[in-house]
Design a protein around this motif. Structure first.
Motif, mmCIF file in Angstrom:
data_model
loop_
_atom_site.group_PDB
_atom_site.id
_atom_site.type_symbol
_atom_site.label_atom_id
_atom_site.label_comp_id
_atom_site.label_asym_id
_atom_site.label_seq_id
_atom_site.Cartn_x
_atom_site.Cartn_y
_atom_site.Cartn_z
ATOM 1 N N UNK A 151 -13.837 -47.542 26.141
ATOM 2 C CA UNK A 151 -13.286 -47.019 27.392
ATOM 3 C C UNK A 151 -12.087 -46.122 27.110
ATOM 4 N N UNK A 152 -11.262 -46.508 26.155
ATOM 5 C CA UNK A 152 -10.132 -45.661 25.773
ATOM 6 C C UNK A 152 -10.620 -44.325 25.222
ATOM 7 N N UNK A 153 -11.683 -44.370 24.411
ATOM 8 C CA UNK A 153 -12.195 -43.149 23.789
ATOM 9 C C UNK A 153 -12.782 -42.189 24.817
ATOM 10 N N UNK A 154 -13.526 -42.720 25.784
ATOM 11 C CA UNK A 154 -14.058 -41.835 26.830
ATOM 12 C C UNK A 154 -12.932 -41.231 27.660
ATOM 13 N N UNK A 155 -11.858 -42.001 27.867
ATOM 14 C CA UNK A 155 -10.721 -41.478 28.620
ATOM 15 C C UNK A 155 -10.029 -40.346 27.864
ATOM 16 N N UNK A 156 -9.955 -40.458 26.528
ATOM 17 C CA UNK A 156 -9.349 -39.384 25.732
ATOM 18 C C UNK A 156 -10.145 -38.094 25.851
ATOM 19 N N UNK A 157 -11.473 -38.205 25.971
ATOM 20 C CA UNK A 157 -12.306 -37.007 26.147
ATOM 21 C C UNK A 157 -12.181 -36.478 27.570
ATOM 22 N N UNK A 158 -12.194 -37.380 28.554
ATOM 23 C CA UNK A 158 -12.043 -36.964 29.951
ATOM 24 C C UNK A 158 -10.718 -36.241 30.184
ATOM 25 N N UNK A 159 -9.711 -36.652 29.463
ATOM 26 C CA UNK A 159 -8.403 -36.017 29.628
ATOM 27 C C UNK A 159 -8.437 -34.548 29.220
ATOM 28 N N UNK A 160 -9.342 -34.219 28.303
ATOM 29 C CA UNK A 160 -9.423 -32.851 27.799
ATOM 30 C C UNK A 160 -10.468 -32.003 28.523
ATOM 31 N N UNK A 161 -11.482 -32.642 29.079
ATOM 32 C CA UNK A 161 -12.547 -31.893 29.778
ATOM 33 C C UNK A 161 -12.618 -32.417 31.202
ATOM 34 N N UNK A 162 -12.054 -31.680 32.134
ATOM 35 C CA UNK A 162 -12.068 -32.093 33.548
ATOM 36 C C UNK A 162 -13.106 -31.247 34.280
ATOM 37 N N UNK A 163 -14.330 -31.436 33.870
ATOM 38 C CA UNK A 163 -15.448 -30.654 34.395
ATOM 39 C C UNK A 163 -16.463 -31.616 35.009
ATOM 40 N N UNK A 164 -16.991 -31.301 36.189
ATOM 41 C CA UNK A 164 -17.979 -32.204 36.802
ATOM 42 C C UNK A 164 -19.276 -32.319 36.023
ATOM 43 N N UNK A 165 -19.531 -31.380 35.100
ATOM 44 C CA UNK A 165 -20.748 -31.438 34.306
ATOM 45 C C UNK A 165 -20.636 -32.407 33.126
ATOM 46 N N UNK A 166 -19.428 -32.867 32.830
ATOM 47 C CA UNK A 166 -19.261 -33.812 31.729
ATOM 48 C C UNK A 166 -19.868 -35.158 32.125
ATOM 49 N N UNK A 167 -20.819 -35.628 31.330
ATOM 50 C CA UNK A 167 -21.549 -36.853 31.641
ATOM 51 C C UNK A 167 -21.373 -37.868 30.515
ATOM 52 N N UNK A 168 -21.106 -39.100 30.899
ATOM 53 C CA UNK A 168 -21.007 -40.212 29.959
ATOM 54 C C UNK A 168 -22.133 -41.203 30.276
ATOM 55 N N UNK A 169 -23.204 -41.161 29.531
ATOM 56 C CA UNK A 169 -24.354 -42.034 29.796
ATOM 57 C C UNK A 169 -24.245 -43.272 28.927
ATOM 58 N N UNK A 170 -24.035 -44.416 29.568
ATOM 59 C CA UNK A 170 -23.872 -45.683 28.857
ATOM 60 C C UNK A 170 -25.221 -46.358 28.646
#
Length: 454
Positions: A151-170
């Motif tokens: 969860x921390x790692x996905x947040x580090x990526x989200x912090x850099x890419x604030x785009x609605x197309x960014x998808x995190x498929x669990x």
């Protein structure tokens, strides 16, 4: 299969008995069963000790204790919506999801008379601070790095890419470990064929558990051929590198409990490059890439070429006559090079297990013994020591550990063929190296040298 078909009963004692049958509640000290009365009804919390945020759970339980029988809603869904003031909350009517959530650290609440369980996700994972990675050092740019919590790692990526197309498929891999794996990509830039291929491979995995986390997943994704040591994946511990690759249309795979991520698709040029190349002006970045590529090639061919010319001294022009070995050769050059290759690996392994306070003095002692004394004793010639010292240091110019050993194996192959068959062996070795790179295939099935993303 039994867990999937079993549903929550209105009678709380049946639910508690089933949980105690499936989970070792009495034997395991960290699986907590907390019985209580909520609104005049028997209730029970199940959770894992060490995953709970105590202050959050205290506030939730304080709110529940104040409920009267008249205030109790008719369903658990209504109770979760109107009486529990917390954000991450859900309800489950089947025990398969309940068991998984309890083992993942989520607190599950059973209330007598309700046909579903309330899952309150107020867990916290033990994690180290977000420090700079030990491997991917940054000359300029951010100093944060991935940690073992997904969860921390996905947040580090989200912090850099604030785009609605960014998808995190669990997704979930492993029947026993149930390890969380996340596919991170941009929906408008990703190669859909590769994405569908990865999802299909994940869904078809029947592995019992991911014993070695990321490495086990990599072996399941791609059954590599043992005789081709070149890596099929690029790994990074830097969020800025992962974010840049995602923006280029690549897929980043995050595995829980792993402080690095896998990047797909990958070519050999992707593996060699570093994020530091992009933090400098264009001319400087190009120079760094070219110099790193040249040095990488030299680590493979320098010592085999030296051995080839020593076997054929008549090939050396008079201008370069100084490269000839003048001193007495007590041990054949080939065996000197092999011994030094082994000695360098021994020093590297010893450095991993050496206490930090002793690393500097032991390095000095090893340098003196391996350097001056080994030459004076007649075991090694100074020219051989010089070239092997360059190779040992030059291996660290590229960041990928697996690629470094792949190049080492190619160098040993080239040395052996050159020692046995002279220039014919050298030529055959060069052909094998070129074929190992050119005919190497990645997970997407495309060439190791040229990969199109879309």
């Amino acid at each position: 299969m039994e867990e999937q078909s079993m549903k929550v009963s209105k009678i709380i004692q049946e639910n508690i008995a089933y949980i105690n049958e499936v989970l070792p509640v009495k034997e395991s000290f960290d699986i907590i069963e907390r019985d209580m009365i909520i609104g005049g009804r028997e209730s029970c919390f199940f959770f894992i000790d060490g995953f709970m945020k105590d202050e959050v759970m205290s506030k939730v339980m304080d709110t529940l204790f104040k409920l009267t029988p008249e205030q109790m809603p008719k369903t658990s869904t209504e109770l979760s919506r109107t009486m529990i003031s917390y954000v991450e909350i859900d309800t489950f009517s089947e025990f398969d999801g309940i068991i998984k959530n309890i083992l993942s650290g989520v607190a599950c609440l059973f209330v007598d008379g309700y046909e579903s369980c309330i899952a309150i996700d107020c867990r916290t994972y033990p994690a180290r601070s977000v420090d700079e990675p030990a491997q991917d050092k940054s000359l300029r740019g951010s100093r944060d790095g991935f940690v073992e919590t997904i969860v921390f790692n996905t947040a580090l990526i989200r912090r850099r890419i604030r785009d609605p197309h960014l998808t995190m498929k669990m997704m979930e891999i492993g029947k026993s470990s149930r390890t969380d794996v996340t596919l991170c990509y941009m929906t408008n830039r990703v190669n859909q064929d590769l994405l569908n291929l990865l999802i299909q491979k994940f869904e078809q995995m029947r592995e019992h558990d991911l014993k070695m986390n990321q490495q086990t997943l990599a072996e399941l994704l791609f059954k590599r051929k043992w005789y081709n040591p070149f890596p099929k994946f690029k790994y990074t511990e830097r969020p800025d590198t992962a974010a840049a690759c995602i923006m280029e249309g690549k897929i980043v795979i995050l595995v829980d409990n792993s402080p690095s991520v896998m990047i797909l698709p990958t070519s050999i040029f992707d593996i060699i490059e570093e994020a530091n190349d992009y933090y400098f002006p264009t001319l400087t970045g190009i120079y760094l890439k070219i110099s790193r590529s040249i040095i990488t090639i030299m680590t493979v061919f320098l010592t085999p070429l030296f051995l080839l010319f020593m076997q054929n001294p008549e090939w050396i022009p008079d201008v370069f006559d100084f490269v000839l070995v003048r001193n007495t050769i007590n041990i054949p050059l080939y065996f000197q090079l092999l011994l030094l290759e082994l000695a360098i690996d021994g020093l590297r392994l010893a450095a991993l297990n050496t206490p930090s306070m002793l690393s500097t003095p032991l390095s000095v002692i090893a340098g003196i013994v391996m350097g001056e004394f080994s030459v004076q004793s007649g075991w090694f010639n100074s020219e051989v020591m010089l070239y092997m010292a360059f190779v040992a240091v030059a291996n660290y110019t590229q960041p990928n550990f697996e690629l470094g050993y792949a190049l080492k194996f190619m160098r040993l192959l080239l040395l052996t063929l050159t020692a046995l068959f002279n220039w014919i062996g050298f030529a055959v070795g060069c052909i094998i190296i070129v074929c190992s790179v050119c005919f190497n295939r990645t997970v997407s099935g495309r060439s190791y040298l040229n990969i199109r993303l879309n």
